[in-house]
Scaffold this motif. Structure first.
Motif, PDB file in Angstrom:
ATOM      1  N   GLU A  58       0.834  -1.204   0.000  1.00  0.00           N
ATOM      2  CA  GLU A  58       0.000   0.000   0.000  1.00  0.00           C
ATOM      3  C   GLU A  58       0.875   1.263   0.000  1.00  0.00           C
ATOM      4  OE1 GLU A  58      -2.545   2.875  -0.079  1.00  0.00           O
ATOM      5  OE2 GLU A  58      -3.191   0.797  -0.356  1.00  0.00           O
ATOM      6  N   PRO A  59       0.768   2.106  -1.038  1.00  0.00           N
ATOM      7  CA  PRO A  59       1.615   3.300  -1.140  1.00  0.00           C
ATOM      8  C   PRO A  59       1.489   4.261   0.048  1.00  0.00           C
ATOM      9  CG  PRO A  59       0.553   2.855  -3.242  1.00  0.00           C
ATOM     10  CD  PRO A  59      -0.061   1.924  -2.238  1.00  0.00           C
ATOM     11  N   SER A  60       0.290   4.351   0.619  1.00  0.00           N
ATOM     12  CA  SER A  60       0.082   5.294   1.729  1.00  0.00           C
ATOM     13  C   SER A  60       0.857   4.912   2.981  1.00  0.00           C
ATOM     14  CB  SER A  60      -1.408   5.398   2.061  1.00  0.00           C
ATOM     15  OG  SER A  60      -1.903   4.159   2.548  1.00  0.00           O
ATOM     16  N   VAL A  61       1.357   3.676   3.035  1.00  0.00           N
ATOM     17  CA  VAL A  61       2.098   3.195   4.205  1.00  0.00           C
ATOM     18  C   VAL A  61       3.605   3.369   4.019  1.00  0.00           C
ATOM     19  CG1 VAL A  61       2.497   1.187   5.701  1.00  0.00           C
ATOM     20  CG2 VAL A  61       0.254   1.530   4.672  1.00  0.00           C
ATOM     21  N   ASN A  62       4.025   3.631   2.797  1.00  0.00           N
ATOM     22  CA  ASN A  62       5.449   3.601   2.463  1.00  0.00           C
ATOM     23  C   ASN A  62       6.320   4.515   3.322  1.00  0.00           C
ATOM     24  OD1 ASN A  62       5.098   1.655   0.503  1.00  0.00           O
ATOM     25  ND2 ASN A  62       5.072   3.084  -1.212  1.00  0.00           N
ATOM     26  N   GLN A  63       5.814   5.654   3.711  1.00  0.00           N
ATOM     27  CA  GLN A  63       6.617   6.601   4.487  1.00  0.00           C
ATOM     28  C   GLN A  63       6.361   6.508   5.986  1.00  0.00           C
ATOM     29  OE1 GLN A  63       9.084   8.169   2.948  1.00  0.00           O
ATOM     30  NE2 GLN A  63       8.303   7.034   1.169  1.00  0.00           N
ATOM     31  N   LYS A  64       5.523   5.578   6.401  1.00  0.00           N
ATOM     32  CA  LYS A  64       5.230   5.405   7.818  1.00  0.00           C
ATOM     33  C   LYS A  64       6.377   4.681   8.507  1.00  0.00           C
ATOM     34  CE  LYS A  64       0.921   6.960   8.430  1.00  0.00           C
ATOM     35  NZ  LYS A  64       0.536   7.918   9.481  1.00  0.00           N
ATOM     36  N   SER A  65       6.720   5.121   9.704  1.00  0.00           N
ATOM     37  CA  SER A  65       7.693   4.407  10.522  1.00  0.00           C
ATOM     38  C   SER A  65       7.390   4.704  11.984  1.00  0.00           C
ATOM     39  CB  SER A  65       9.121   4.846  10.181  1.00  0.00           C
ATOM     40  OG  SER A  65      10.076   3.955  10.739  1.00  0.00           O
ATOM     41  N   GLY A  66       7.556   3.686  12.819  1.00  0.00           N
ATOM     42  CA  GLY A  66       7.226   3.835  14.229  1.00  0.00           C
ATOM     43  C   GLY A  66       5.736   3.762  14.488  1.00  0.00           C
ATOM     44  N   ALA A  67       4.999   3.089  13.597  1.00  0.00           N
ATOM     45  CA  ALA A  67       3.540   3.008  13.716  1.00  0.00           C
ATOM     46  C   ALA A  67       3.090   1.581  13.985  1.00  0.00           C
ATOM     47  CB  ALA A  67       2.867   3.534  12.449  1.00  0.00           C
ATOM     48  N   PHE A  68       1.917   1.477  14.589  1.00  0.00           N
ATOM     49  CA  PHE A  68       1.310   0.182  14.897  1.00  0.00           C
ATOM     50  C   PHE A  68      -0.001   0.087  14.121  1.00  0.00           C
ATOM     51  CE2 PHE A  68      -1.295  -2.801  17.162  1.00  0.00           C
ATOM     52  CZ  PHE A  68      -0.423  -3.752  17.645  1.00  0.00           C
ATOM     53  N   PHE A  69      -0.231  -1.062  13.468  1.00  0.00           N
ATOM     54  CA  PHE A  69      -1.427  -1.246  12.651  1.00  0.00           C
ATOM     55  C   PHE A  69      -2.253  -2.423  13.159  1.00  0.00           C
ATOM     56  CE2 PHE A  69       1.635   0.917  10.022  1.00  0.00           C
ATOM     57  CZ  PHE A  69       0.885   1.866   9.347  1.00  0.00           C
ATOM     58  N   ASP A  70      -3.578  -2.276  13.060  1.00  0.00           N
ATOM     59  CA  ASP A  70      -4.448  -3.390  13.445  1.00  0.00           C
ATOM     60  C   ASP A  70      -4.576  -4.361  12.280  1.00  0.00           C
ATOM     61  OD1 ASP A  70      -6.370  -2.377  11.661  1.00  0.00           O
ATOM     62  OD2 ASP A  70      -7.623  -1.507  13.227  1.00  0.00           O
ATOM     63  N   SER A  71      -5.395  -5.393  12.463  1.00  0.00           N
ATOM     64  CA  SER A  71      -5.497  -6.463  11.464  1.00  0.00           C
ATOM     65  C   SER A  71      -6.181  -6.016  10.178  1.00  0.00           C
ATOM     66  CB  SER A  71      -6.242  -7.663  12.050  1.00  0.00           C
ATOM     67  OG  SER A  71      -7.534  -7.288  12.491  1.00  0.00           O
ATOM     68  N   HIS A  72      -6.765  -4.805  10.174  1.00  0.00           N
ATOM     69  CA  HIS A  72      -7.402  -4.267   8.970  1.00  0.00           C
ATOM     70  C   HIS A  72      -6.506  -3.249   8.274  1.00  0.00           C
ATOM     71  CE1 HIS A  72     -11.122  -6.254  10.133  1.00  0.00           C
ATOM     72  NE2 HIS A  72     -11.005  -5.710  11.326  1.00  0.00           N
ATOM     73  N   GLY A  73      -5.321  -3.029   8.810  1.00  0.00           N
ATOM     74  CA  GLY A  73      -4.400  -2.075   8.210  1.00  0.00           C
ATOM     75  C   GLY A  73      -4.608  -0.646   8.659  1.00  0.00           C
ATOM     76  N   HIS A  74      -5.417  -0.451   9.701  1.00  0.00           N
ATOM     77  CA  HIS A  74      -5.640   0.893  10.230  1.00  0.00           C
ATOM     78  C   HIS A  74      -4.598   1.203  11.299  1.00  0.00           C
ATOM     79  CE1 HIS A  74     -10.039  -0.132   9.143  1.00  0.00           C
ATOM     80  NE2 HIS A  74      -9.461   0.508   8.128  1.00  0.00           N
ATOM     81  N   GLU A  75      -4.044   2.404  11.254  1.00  0.00           N
ATOM     82  CA  GLU A  75      -3.054   2.783  12.251  1.00  0.00           C
ATOM     83  C   GLU A  75      -3.708   2.955  13.616  1.00  0.00           C
ATOM     84  OE1 GLU A  75       0.427   6.137  13.131  1.00  0.00           O
ATOM     85  OE2 GLU A  75      -0.584   6.084  11.176  1.00  0.00           O
ATOM     86  N   VAL A  76      -3.078   2.398  14.617  1.00  0.00           N
ATOM     87  CA  VAL A  76      -3.556   2.493  16.002  1.00  0.00           C
ATOM     88  C   VAL A  76      -2.762   3.578  16.713  1.00  0.00           C
ATOM     89  CG1 VAL A  76      -3.782   1.272  18.197  1.00  0.00           C
ATOM     90  CG2 VAL A  76      -4.175   0.052  16.046  1.00  0.00           C
ATOM     91  N   GLN A  77      -3.460   4.510  17.329  1.00  0.00           N
ATOM     92  CA  GLN A  77      -2.774   5.568  18.069  1.00  0.00           C
ATOM     93  C   GLN A  77      -2.192   5.001  19.359  1.00  0.00           C
ATOM     94  OE1 GLN A  77      -2.392   8.776  16.885  1.00  0.00           O
ATOM     95  NE2 GLN A  77      -0.935   8.937  18.573  1.00  0.00           N
ATOM     96  N   LEU A  78      -0.886   5.008  19.465  1.00  0.00           N
ATOM     97  CA  LEU A  78      -0.226   4.481  20.656  1.00  0.00           C
ATOM     98  C   LEU A  78      -0.168   5.529  21.759  1.00  0.00           C
ATOM     99  CD1 LEU A  78       2.782   2.607  18.998  1.00  0.00           C
ATOM    100  CD2 LEU A  78       0.762   1.562  20.034  1.00  0.00           C
ATOM    101  N   ASN A  79      -0.153   5.046  22.981  1.00  0.00           N
ATOM    102  CA  ASN A  79      -0.004   5.918  24.145  1.00  0.00           C
ATOM    103  C   ASN A  79       1.435   6.432  24.176  1.00  0.00           C
ATOM    104  OD1 ASN A  79       0.375   7.037  26.689  1.00  0.00           O
ATOM    105  ND2 ASN A  79      -0.876   5.499  27.733  1.00  0.00           N
ATOM    106  N   GLU A  80       1.625   7.701  23.827  1.00  0.00           N
ATOM    107  CA  GLU A  80       2.974   8.243  23.693  1.00  0.00           C
ATOM    108  C   GLU A  80       3.700   8.381  25.025  1.00  0.00           C
ATOM    109  OE1 GLU A  80       2.956  11.792  21.395  1.00  0.00           O
ATOM    110  OE2 GLU A  80       2.151  10.809  19.595  1.00  0.00           O
ATOM    111  N   ARG A  81       2.970   8.387  26.107  1.00  0.00           N
ATOM    112  CA  ARG A  81       3.634   8.427  27.420  1.00  0.00           C
ATOM    113  C   ARG A  81       4.328   7.108  27.712  1.00  0.00           C
ATOM    114  NH1 ARG A  81      -1.251  10.215  31.200  1.00  0.00           N
ATOM    115  NH2 ARG A  81      -2.265   8.791  29.735  1.00  0.00           N
ATOM    116  N   LYS A  82       3.801   6.027  27.154  1.00  0.00           N
ATOM    117  CA  LYS A  82       4.424   4.704  27.309  1.00  0.00           C
ATOM    118  C   LYS A  82       5.404   4.409  26.201  1.00  0.00           C
ATOM    119  CE  LYS A  82       1.726   1.165  27.861  1.00  0.00           C
ATOM    120  NZ  LYS A  82       0.565   0.279  27.676  1.00  0.00           N
ATOM    121  N   TYR A  83       5.006   4.742  24.987  1.00  0.00           N
ATOM    122  CA  TYR A  83       5.758   4.314  23.820  1.00  0.00           C
ATOM    123  C   TYR A  83       6.445   5.497  23.139  1.00  0.00           C
ATOM    124  CZ  TYR A  83       3.094   0.040  24.556  1.00  0.00           C
ATOM    125  OH  TYR A  83       2.539  -1.098  25.110  1.00  0.00           O
TER     126      TYR A  83
END
Length: 242
Positions: A200-225
């Protein structure tokens, strides 16, 4: 056609990913068991080869690195899917955390400008459970691995910038495997999110991200991660001066 390396690619989630990606790519699957690995590679077809390696053993990681350097000129995608159902904390550390880090760092030069995808746990657990070093029972070990794998993804996304490698993690969904008692009874054998994250081209520049099983980015708790927390916590297990 991409060169794709999948650790733990001989069974369960890793094998399902390998099957989906082998249609139009050259795939190398890594596993500990020779007969099972060779049988999986034969079943998947001529575009798949198998390398035997126990990634919890440093000399096997070195051997894997050398084999890959002799076999291919570059890796486009590295998917870290290997893992065990840990019976104790030490097993969890060596096989579900340190092995991923060691492989990533060893093959990073071959993965220049490529993608690293780390298979992880349920997004709700990743965000909800606390980062804790206790591993006295199964629930604590399960919480430990999903949080520490996420910290590892954050850490590697910064550490591997020197190689222009994009590092992300994803939840494959509930997939049939022998990893845990409940997964043995599942019927699902597909991990469509893997192809999405690879192509998927829209993911190509993503780094440090977490995705669910449908390919949607999950907002991580930045205080932890975050990188500072990742470096602090992981320094107890990995060589952060690598």
């Amino acid at each position: 056609m991409k060169n794709i390396v999948i650790t733990g690619g001989t069974s369960g989630v890793g094998l399902s990913i390998a099957e989906a990606l082998s249609i139009d790519n050259y795939v190398i699957i890594i596993g500990r068991h020779k007969e099972k690995g060779e049988a999986s590679a034969r079943r998947l077809g001529k575009s798949v080869t198998f390398i035997q390696a126990d990634l919890s053993m440093p000399h096997d990681v070195n051997r894997l690195q050398n084999h890959l350097k002799e076999t291919i000129d570059k890796i486009d995608v590295l998917i870290l899917s290997a893992g065990v159902f840990p019976n104790n904390g030490r097993e969890n550390i060596t096989q579900n955390l340190m092995s991923h880090y060691n492989v990533a760092m060893k093959v990073a030069p071959l993965l220049q400008s490529g993608k690293l995808l780390l298979v992880s746990g349920n997004p709700k657990a990743v965000n909800m459970v606390p980062i804790c070093e206790k591993q006295t029972n199964y629930l604590e070990r399960a919480a430990w691995v999903v949080t520490h794998k996420t910290l590892l993804m954050i850490y590697l996304s910064e550490k591997l910038k020197i190689y222009h490698i994009k590092v992300n993690s994803f939840f494959p969904g509930d997939v049939q495997s022998n990893l845990m008692p409940y997964t043995r009874n599942l019927t699902n054998k597909e991990v469509p999110v893997a192809r999405h994250l690879v192509f998927e081209p829209s993911v190509n520049q993503k780094s440090g991200a977490f995705f669910d099983s449908h390919g949607h980015e999950v907002q991580l708790n930045e205080r932890k991660y975050n990188f500072v927390a990742a470096e602090s916590v992981l320094s107890a297990y990995i060589n952060t001066t690598y």
